[in-house]
Write an enzyme that holds these catalytic residues in place. Structure first.
Site, PDB file in Angstrom:
ATOM      1  N   HIS A  16       0.894  -1.101   0.018  1.00  0.00           N
ATOM      2  CA  HIS A  16       0.046   0.162   0.199  1.00  0.00           C
ATOM      3  C   HIS A  16       0.813   1.197  -0.081  1.00  0.00           C
ATOM      4  O   HIS A  16       0.666   2.292  -0.619  1.00  0.00           O
ATOM      5  CB  HIS A  16      -1.110   0.153   1.199  1.00  0.00           C
ATOM      6  CG  HIS A  16      -1.980  -1.062   1.080  1.00  0.00           C
ATOM      7  ND1 HIS A  16      -3.321  -0.517   1.442  1.00  0.00           N
ATOM      8  CD2 HIS A  16      -1.951  -2.138   0.933  1.00  0.00           C
ATOM      9  CE1 HIS A  16      -4.180  -1.596   1.065  1.00  0.00           C
ATOM     10  NE2 HIS A  16      -3.246  -2.679   0.747  1.00  0.00           N
ATOM     11  N   GLN A 358      13.196  -3.675  -6.295  1.00  0.00           N
ATOM     12  CA  GLN A 358      12.457  -4.437  -7.284  1.00  0.00           C
ATOM     13  C   GLN A 358      12.311  -3.567  -8.700  1.00  0.00           C
ATOM     14  O   GLN A 358      12.674  -4.323  -9.588  1.00  0.00           O
ATOM     15  CB  GLN A 358      11.428  -5.104  -6.723  1.00  0.00           C
ATOM     16  CG  GLN A 358      10.539  -6.079  -7.709  1.00  0.00           C
ATOM     17  CD  GLN A 358       9.541  -6.633  -7.101  1.00  0.00           C
ATOM     18  OE1 GLN A 358       9.797  -7.735  -6.185  1.00  0.00           O
ATOM     19  NE2 GLN A 358       8.393  -6.597  -7.569  1.00  0.00           N
ATOM     20  N   ASN A 377       1.374  -4.936  -7.083  1.00  0.00           N
ATOM     21  CA  ASN A 377       2.425  -4.060  -7.592  1.00  0.00           C
ATOM     22  C   ASN A 377       3.701  -4.711  -8.232  1.00  0.00           C
ATOM     23  O   ASN A 377       3.834  -4.276  -9.256  1.00  0.00           O
ATOM     24  CB  ASN A 377       3.133  -3.547  -6.155  1.00  0.00           C
ATOM     25  CG  ASN A 377       2.297  -2.328  -5.422  1.00  0.00           C
ATOM     26  OD1 ASN A 377       1.717  -1.507  -5.962  1.00  0.00           O
ATOM     27  ND2 ASN A 377       1.698  -3.099  -4.351  1.00  0.00           N
ATOM     28  N   SER A 378       3.779  -5.996  -7.824  1.00  0.00           N
ATOM     29  CA  SER A 378       4.783  -6.853  -8.592  1.00  0.00           C
ATOM     30  C   SER A 378       4.241  -6.986  -9.963  1.00  0.00           C
ATOM     31  O   SER A 378       5.163  -6.999 -10.930  1.00  0.00           O
ATOM     32  CB  SER A 378       5.197  -8.020  -7.984  1.00  0.00           C
ATOM     33  OG  SER A 378       5.652  -7.857  -6.706  1.00  0.00           O
ATOM     34  N   GLU A 381       4.589  -3.752 -11.853  1.00  0.00           N
ATOM     35  CA  GLU A 381       5.927  -3.483 -12.259  1.00  0.00           C
ATOM     36  C   GLU A 381       6.445  -4.299 -13.508  1.00  0.00           C
ATOM     37  O   GLU A 381       7.485  -3.753 -14.241  1.00  0.00           O
ATOM     38  CB  GLU A 381       6.810  -3.582 -10.955  1.00  0.00           C
ATOM     39  CG  GLU A 381       6.420  -2.388  -9.855  1.00  0.00           C
ATOM     40  CD  GLU A 381       6.883  -3.090  -8.623  1.00  0.00           C
ATOM     41  OE1 GLU A 381       7.592  -4.111  -8.290  1.00  0.00           O
ATOM     42  OE2 GLU A 381       6.398  -2.296  -7.427  1.00  0.00           O
ATOM     43  N   ASP A 397      -5.488 -11.644  -3.646  1.00  0.00           N
ATOM     44  CA  ASP A 397      -5.993 -11.287  -4.991  1.00  0.00           C
ATOM     45  C   ASP A 397      -5.201 -12.013  -5.919  1.00  0.00           C
ATOM     46  O   ASP A 397      -5.369 -11.903  -7.012  1.00  0.00           O
ATOM     47  CB  ASP A 397      -5.532  -9.713  -5.211  1.00  0.00           C
ATOM     48  CG  ASP A 397      -4.199  -9.288  -4.859  1.00  0.00           C
ATOM     49  OD1 ASP A 397      -3.657  -9.870  -3.792  1.00  0.00           O
ATOM     50  OD2 ASP A 397      -3.865  -8.382  -5.428  1.00  0.00           O
TER      51      ASP A 397
HETATM   52  N1  UDP Z   1       9.712  -5.085  -3.458  1.00  0.00           N
HETATM   53  C1  UDP Z   1      10.736  -4.630  -3.516  1.00  0.00           C
HETATM   54  N2  UDP Z   1      11.866  -5.588  -3.160  1.00  0.00           N
HETATM   55  C2  UDP Z   1      11.760  -6.657  -2.918  1.00  0.00           C
HETATM   56  C3  UDP Z   1      10.365  -7.383  -2.906  1.00  0.00           C
HETATM   57  C4  UDP Z   1       9.504  -6.433  -2.989  1.00  0.00           C
HETATM   58  O1  UDP Z   1      10.869  -3.508  -3.551  1.00  0.00           O
HETATM   59  O2  UDP Z   1      12.851  -7.478  -2.750  1.00  0.00           O
HETATM   60  C5  UDP Z   1       8.539  -4.240  -3.628  1.00  0.00           C
HETATM   61  C6  UDP Z   1       7.895  -4.425  -4.967  1.00  0.00           C
HETATM   62  O3  UDP Z   1       8.648  -3.728  -5.873  1.00  0.00           O
HETATM   63  C7  UDP Z   1       6.360  -4.105  -4.654  1.00  0.00           C
HETATM   64  C8  UDP Z   1       6.331  -4.415  -3.278  1.00  0.00           C
HETATM   65  O4  UDP Z   1       7.504  -4.651  -2.704  1.00  0.00           O
HETATM   66  O5  UDP Z   1       6.099  -2.674  -4.827  1.00  0.00           O
HETATM   67  C9  UDP Z   1       5.322  -5.702  -3.022  1.00  0.00           C
HETATM   68  O6  UDP Z   1       4.026  -5.252  -3.518  1.00  0.00           O
HETATM   69  P1  UDP Z   1       3.050  -6.426  -3.922  1.00  0.00           P
HETATM   70  O7  UDP Z   1       1.795  -5.880  -4.010  1.00  0.00           O
HETATM   71  O8  UDP Z   1       3.888  -7.042  -5.294  1.00  0.00           O
HETATM   72  O9  UDP Z   1       3.198  -7.755  -3.039  1.00  0.00           O
HETATM   73  P2  UDP Z   1       2.714  -7.813  -1.445  1.00  0.00           P
HETATM   74  O10 UDP Z   1       4.233  -7.483  -0.546  1.00  0.00           O
HETATM   75  O11 UDP Z   1       1.747  -6.840  -1.081  1.00  0.00           O
HETATM   76  O12 UDP Z   1       2.288  -9.180  -1.042  1.00  0.00           O
END
Ligand code: UDP
Length: 488
Positions: A16, A358, A377-378, A381, A397
């Site tokens: 978020h 990431q 987000n992944s 990206e 989701d």
């Molecule tokens: N992320 C990161 N480095 C990592 C792993 C994840 O910067 O080693 C970031 C990634 O770029 C994304 C967020 O953490 O913006 C993860 O959000 P996502 O919605 O993909 O998954 P969640 O963590 O909510 O399960």
């Protein structure tokens, strides 16, 4: 137009925080001032908070300034009650004091989904509030349908023929209930998942019941027009879904830099070193398999071993994010021997990190494939960077996102799970098969790469000046301004 001052309340989770910070930067670029608030604990953990003119941070205490670990399942509803109570007090005081000081009163409140108490606090001041939806529009529609007339239809499909039938909801791709629906619609034998799932379901229902009180509430969505043209319109007589994504740092979208140092999200809650960049630099173009399951999910030891075997057997260089376990997770698994049996071999053949930037990794020329849990987000990206995926969804989701990746946008292949249960382990052979499809030289790999390139181009089109997402955000700001009482 008077200058907007937006209060942006983000739920304390990396998934978020990242799109929220990006939205804050976009709003500032359009001339607004933004105050971002999250919990004291998260605020302290965000190591590289962006420092931009017009952006300020005001954290609030949720009563757990030293952190609250989600694996305390039985306490989660207690946590959320405290979070809501203290958050409401904070938002009320903050809006009040900004209005009293008179210099920069708030003109609008934005909050990430599942915090409808924010909207209630804003309403007491007649301030417009809007949800930031951090998932695809398809999911917003599924939830909307479920809580507005389709609950019986969906439940019947789930119970009677979960893996053979298809679910048909207006404006959405056909879904197979057993594997394409968000996890909390499906019963699980695992009591922890069951508890979390039903709790999340009740929060989502609460959020919709709140939105039902407004006529066509506006929802800012981290998606873009070309990606989900039908889903964005599926319930447009009820919700005004405004696509403004991808909410990714502009440096990774080829949008002209504006001197705000926008080359990272700038809100990492995990520490990392940068030595992987050098390692990536030393790898051949499109040769690296990147593996990450986001900021929350932790793979079971058995699944980690299968993943390790798959990576070693497929013989591509790999970068694997293995987060350090939080204290509570460790306690739960004290019986398990934490170390991977082939750790030495893994470190000799690839690179293991505890965290990375990431967006930077995905935009590196050496990347060939992303093995992802399909967090939204992944997913965005990866789409915006043109990297094909192996979709390995876990819960919430992610299963629906995996369906979109594989069948709608066709930029990835999904691992096949024998049992559609969260705790079902996917074997090394299956993971390796998927990695080979994406990294190989066959027709399928070619098709995936071509599609990945197409979505990368369309994502960039959406956010450049005059692009659909940029225009939508600009229009939104003007419309909200028109809603304000004249005295502001
Ligand atoms: N992320 C990161 N480095 C990592 C792993 C994840 O910067 O080693 C970031 C990634 O770029 C994304 C967020 O953490 O913006 C993860 O959000 P996502 O919605 O993909 O998954 P969640 O963590 O909510 O399960």
């Amino acid at each position: 137009m008077h200058r907007h001052h937006v209060l942006l309340i983000t739920y304390p989770a990396q998934g978020h925080i990242n799109p929220s910070l990006q939205l804050a930067k976009r709003l500032i670029n359009l001339g607004a001032r933004v105050t971002v608030s999250t919990t004291v604990h998260m605020h302290r953990r965000m190591s590289d908070k962006p420092s931009i003119r017009g952006l300020s941070f005001v954290p609030f205490s949720d009563g757990f300034d030293d952190g609250f670990t989600l694996s305390d399942d039985s306490n989660y509803d207690h946590y959320m009650t405290e979070y809501e109570r203290r958050g409401t007090e904070f938002v009320t005081d903050l809006i009040n004091s900004a209005a009293e000081e008179g210099q920069h009163p708030f003109t609008c409140v934005v909050y990430t989904f599942l915090q409808n108490w924010v909207a209630e606090a804003a309403r007491a001041f007649h301030l417009p509030s809007v949800v930031l939806w951090p998932q695809p529009a398809v999911l917003l529609d599924i939830h909307y349908y479920y809580f507005h007339g389709y609950r019986d239809y969906i439940n019947e499909k789930i119970t009677k023929e979960p893996s053979s039938c298809s679910l048909e909801l207006p404006g959405l791709p056909r879904l197979q209930p057993s594997c394409d629906l968000p996890s909390f619609y499906l019963e699980s034998n695992n009591s922890i998942s069951k508890y979390r799932n039903s709790f999340i379901a009740s929060l989502i229902e609460k959020q919709f019941r709140h939105l039902d009180q407004e006529v066509k509430p506006r929802i800012l969505a981290n998606t873009f027009e070309a990606l989900e043209p039908d889903a964005l319109r599926a319930v447009d007589d009820k919700l005004d879904v405004i696509p403004i994504g991808p909410l990714i740092p502009s440096a990774f979208l080829d949008v002209e830099k504006d001197g705000d140092g926008d080359s990272s999200y700038g809100g990492n809650i995990f520490k990392h070193s940068n030595d992987y960049v050098e390692w990536l630099d030393s790898q051949a173009e499109r040769s690296v398999v990147y593996v990450s399951f986001g900021s929350f999910w932790v793979l079971a030891k058995k699944q980690m071993e299968e993943m390790a075997r798959a990576l070693l057997d497929s013989r591509h260089p790999f970068l694997w994010v293995i987060r350090k376990k939080e204290k509570k997770e460790k306690e739960k698994e004290e019986e398990e021997d934490e170390e991977l049996s082939c750790r030495e071999e893994l470190e000799a053949r690839g690179k293991i990190v505890e965290w990375c930037s990431q967006v930077e990794v995905l935009s590196h020329g050496s990347l060939g494939c992303f093995v992802t849990h399909c967090g939204w987000n992944s997913t965005m990206e990866s789409l915006a960077s043109g990297v094909p995926m192996v979709a390995f969804p876990q819960w919430v989701d992610q299963k629906t996102n995996a369906k979109l990746i594989e069948d709608v946008w066709k930029t990835g292949v999904r691992v096949d799970r024998e049992e559609e249960e969260e705790e079902g382990v996917v074997e090394a052979g299956e993971i390796k098969r998927c990695v080979e499809v994406v990294m190989g030289s066959g027709e399928k790999a070619k098709e995936l790469r071509e599609n990945a390139d197409k979505w990368k181009m369309l994502a960039r089109e959406a956010v450049k000046e005059g692009g659909s997402s940029e225009q939508n955000l600009r229009t939104f700001l003007h419309q909200v301004h028109d809603l304000l009482p004249q005295s502001r």
